[in-house]
Scaffold this active site. Structure first.
Site, short mmCIF file in Angstrom:
data_model
loop_
_atom_site.label_atom_id
_atom_site.label_comp_id
_atom_site.label_asym_id
_atom_site.label_seq_id
_atom_site.Cartn_x
_atom_site.Cartn_y
_atom_site.Cartn_z
N ARG A 45 0.86 -1.18 0.00
CA ARG A 45 0.00 0.00 0.00
C ARG A 45 0.90 1.23 0.00
O ARG A 45 2.12 1.12 0.09
CB ARG A 45 -1.02 -0.02 1.15
CG ARG A 45 -0.63 -0.71 2.42
CD ARG A 45 0.49 -0.09 3.16
NE ARG A 45 0.31 1.34 3.34
CZ ARG A 45 1.25 2.20 3.61
NH1 ARG A 45 2.52 1.81 3.71
NH2 ARG A 45 1.00 3.48 3.77
N GLY A 46 0.25 2.41 -0.09
CA GLY A 46 1.02 3.65 -0.26
C GLY A 46 1.09 3.95 -1.75
O GLY A 46 1.43 3.06 -2.55
N ALA A 47 0.76 5.20 -2.12
CA ALA A 47 0.56 5.52 -3.54
C ALA A 47 1.73 5.12 -4.45
O ALA A 47 1.53 4.40 -5.43
CB ALA A 47 0.23 7.01 -3.68
N ARG A 88 -7.62 -0.13 -6.66
CA ARG A 88 -7.90 0.94 -5.69
C ARG A 88 -8.10 2.25 -6.46
O ARG A 88 -7.32 2.55 -7.37
CB ARG A 88 -6.76 1.08 -4.67
CG ARG A 88 -6.58 -0.17 -3.80
CD ARG A 88 -5.64 0.09 -2.65
NE ARG A 88 -6.26 0.90 -1.61
CZ ARG A 88 -5.58 1.41 -0.58
NH1 ARG A 88 -4.28 1.24 -0.49
NH2 ARG A 88 -6.20 2.13 0.33
N GLN A 195 -1.72 2.18 10.01
CA GLN A 195 -0.46 2.26 9.26
C GLN A 195 0.62 3.01 10.06
O GLN A 195 1.81 2.74 9.91
CB GLN A 195 -0.66 2.97 7.91
CG GLN A 195 -1.44 2.16 6.89
CD GLN A 195 -2.91 2.47 6.92
OE1 GLN A 195 -3.45 2.87 7.94
NE2 GLN A 195 -3.59 2.28 5.81
N ASP A 236 -1.98 10.84 -1.83
CA ASP A 236 -2.43 9.82 -2.80
C ASP A 236 -2.80 10.45 -4.14
O ASP A 236 -2.73 9.81 -5.18
CB ASP A 236 -3.62 9.04 -2.25
CG ASP A 236 -3.12 8.05 -1.22
OD1 ASP A 236 -2.90 8.45 -0.07
OD2 ASP A 236 -2.88 6.89 -1.60
N ASN A 246 -5.26 12.36 1.00
CA ASN A 246 -4.32 11.48 1.72
C ASN A 246 -5.13 10.70 2.76
O ASN A 246 -6.36 10.88 2.88
CB ASN A 246 -3.20 12.30 2.37
CG ASN A 246 -2.09 11.42 2.92
OD1 ASN A 246 -1.58 10.54 2.20
ND2 ASN A 246 -1.69 11.61 4.16
N LYS A 247 -4.48 9.84 3.48
CA LYS A 247 -5.14 8.95 4.45
C LYS A 247 -6.14 9.70 5.33
O LYS A 247 -5.87 10.81 5.78
CB LYS A 247 -4.04 8.30 5.31
CG LYS A 247 -4.51 7.37 6.40
CD LYS A 247 -5.45 6.27 5.92
CE LYS A 247 -4.92 5.45 4.76
NZ LYS A 247 -5.95 4.62 4.11
O1 MRU Z 1 -4.47 3.09 2.36
P1 MRU Z 1 -3.00 3.30 2.21
O2 MRU Z 1 -2.19 2.68 3.31
O3 MRU Z 1 -2.51 2.90 0.83
O4 MRU Z 1 -2.81 4.87 2.33
C1 MRU Z 1 -1.52 5.42 2.22
C2 MRU Z 1 -1.47 6.88 2.39
O5 MRU Z 1 -2.46 7.54 2.57
C3 MRU Z 1 -0.13 7.52 2.23
O6 MRU Z 1 -0.01 8.62 3.05
C4 MRU Z 1 0.04 7.96 0.76
O7 MRU Z 1 -0.25 6.93 -0.12
C5 MRU Z 1 1.40 8.48 0.49
S1 MRU Z 1 2.60 7.21 0.51
C6 MRU Z 1 4.12 7.87 0.13
#
Ligand code: MRU
Length: 343
Positions: A45-47, A88, A195, A236, A246-247
């Site tokens: 996970r993470g963009a 996603r 996370q 994201d 973002n999250k």
């Molecule tokens: O749902 P996730 O864990 O994929 O969400 C991740 C985030 O919101 C991060 O902050 C974002 O993707 C940036 S990662 C460098």
């Protein structure tokens, strides 16, 4: 740090983040649908990590094609790209990566299957390497905003685990740390999937960078007590007007930072900027399974059975709350993106 994702023995090897910090286990995917499932289930996970993993998944999908019919190969690849792009909706890096792989395929003459498969793999591996380099560069730019002795609040995990390596928000922290600055990270635990607690606290501890874990509802008190000098988060998707998805919970941190006069930065590669989406209202926000909220780590119930749940995975922070966007091209004002970034 263990790699988030890699190409190993003609397979896509993914560090299963859903098991961290308890277990360091790898998932070896021999099929692109396994890669898609891993993205959907937050094993990776993470963009930026999602983008790179999807690219490797496409390269893997290309190698799974066992027939000689080249027309069929194009149809097969359309399906592979479609399945991975549907995993996603919010992180634009996923669509950026899939489009880049599609462009490579379109530019490769469909005369030899081997050559197409090789080109796609080379491109995916180039994206993996580029991501680490981009993060190191943006980290250096961002390190300038951190003063010796600062404490930095972050939300979710925008670290090595959310990228091919080094991280975005945590890349800035790493760069400042490598410059010899004394610092401390306060990590929001980041309900509901944790996370911050499971991943940010783990990866900073692994690297020996001071980290203090707080629950999300402690951020206000921490700021009120002047224990935080700046906030840095990842993204994201960044719309053309500088609004940032973002999250979930990021918006609350930004509002609190504004109320306390604390700078709030977003660290992200240029590939996270989506100039085709004019503002935050156009960003699709993923809604996830209610069980993420009603159960603790998929087991113990912490809410009554059948209760109604709203579980958006992301929120949108308006541009006016953002002090700057730290990218590999420098620190940009959220209000100047269309003039500074080419689409
Ligand atoms: O749902 P996730 O864990 O994929 O969400 C991740 C985030 O919101 C991060 O902050 C974002 O993707 C940036 S990662 C460098």
């Amino acid at each position: 740090m263990v790699p988030t994702v890699e190409w190993k023995d003609n397979q896509v090897r993914i560090l299963d983040q859903s098991l961290l910090p308890g277990e360091v286990c790898f998932l070896d995917c021999t099929d692109f649908t396994c890669v898609a499932e891993a993205i959907r289930e937050l094993k990776v996970r993470g963009a930026p990590a999602i983008g790179v993993t999807a690219a490797l998944g496409i390269a893997l999908g290309a190698r799974q094609y066992s027939q000689t019919n080249l027309d069929g190969f194009q149809r097969h690849m359309d399906n592979v790209c479609e399945v991975l792009a549907a995993t996603r909706p919010t992180a634009v890096n996923l669509f950026w990566a899939v489009d880049r792989m599609k462009r490579v395929l379109a530019a490769t003459p469909l005369t030899s299957l081997d050559i197409c498969q090789q080109r796609l793999l080379e491109e995916a591996l180039a994206m993996l390497e580029e991501d680490v380099r981009v993060n190191q560069t943006l980290g250096k730019y961002g390190a300038a905003i951190i003063q010796d002795g600062d404490s930095i609040l972050t939300h979710c995990n925008a670290g090595a685990l959310a990228t091919a390596g080094y991280g975005t928000a945590l890349g800035v922290v790493r760069a400042a740390w490598e410059e010899g600055k004394t610092l401390r990270v306060f990590a929001d635990e980041t309900r509901p999937v944790l996370q911050g607690a499971r991943l940010t606290a783990w990866e900073l501890q692994e690297d020996g960078i001071p980290v203090t874990l707080i629950t999300d509802n402690m951020a206000g008190a921490l700021m009120q007590k002047q224990q935080v000098q700046c906030c840095i988060v990842g993204a994201d998707r960044i719309a053309a007007n500088g609004d940032v998805a973002n999250k979930i919970g990021t918006y609350s941190v930004a509002v609190l930072a504004k109320a306390h006069g604390i700078p709030f930065y977003v660290a992200a590669p240029i590939s996270t900027i989506d100039l085709e989406t004019p503002n935050g209202e156009g960003i699709p926000i993923e809604e996830r399974n209610p069980e993420e909220v009603t159960q603790l780590h998929g087991s113990r119930m912490i809410a009554p059975v059948g209760v109604s749940v709203w579980n958006p995975a992301f929120d949108v922070t308006p541009a006016h709350l953002i002090s700057g966007i730290i990218t590999e091209c420098g620190i940009l004002s959220p209000h100047e993106l269309p003039t500074k970034v080419s689409s």
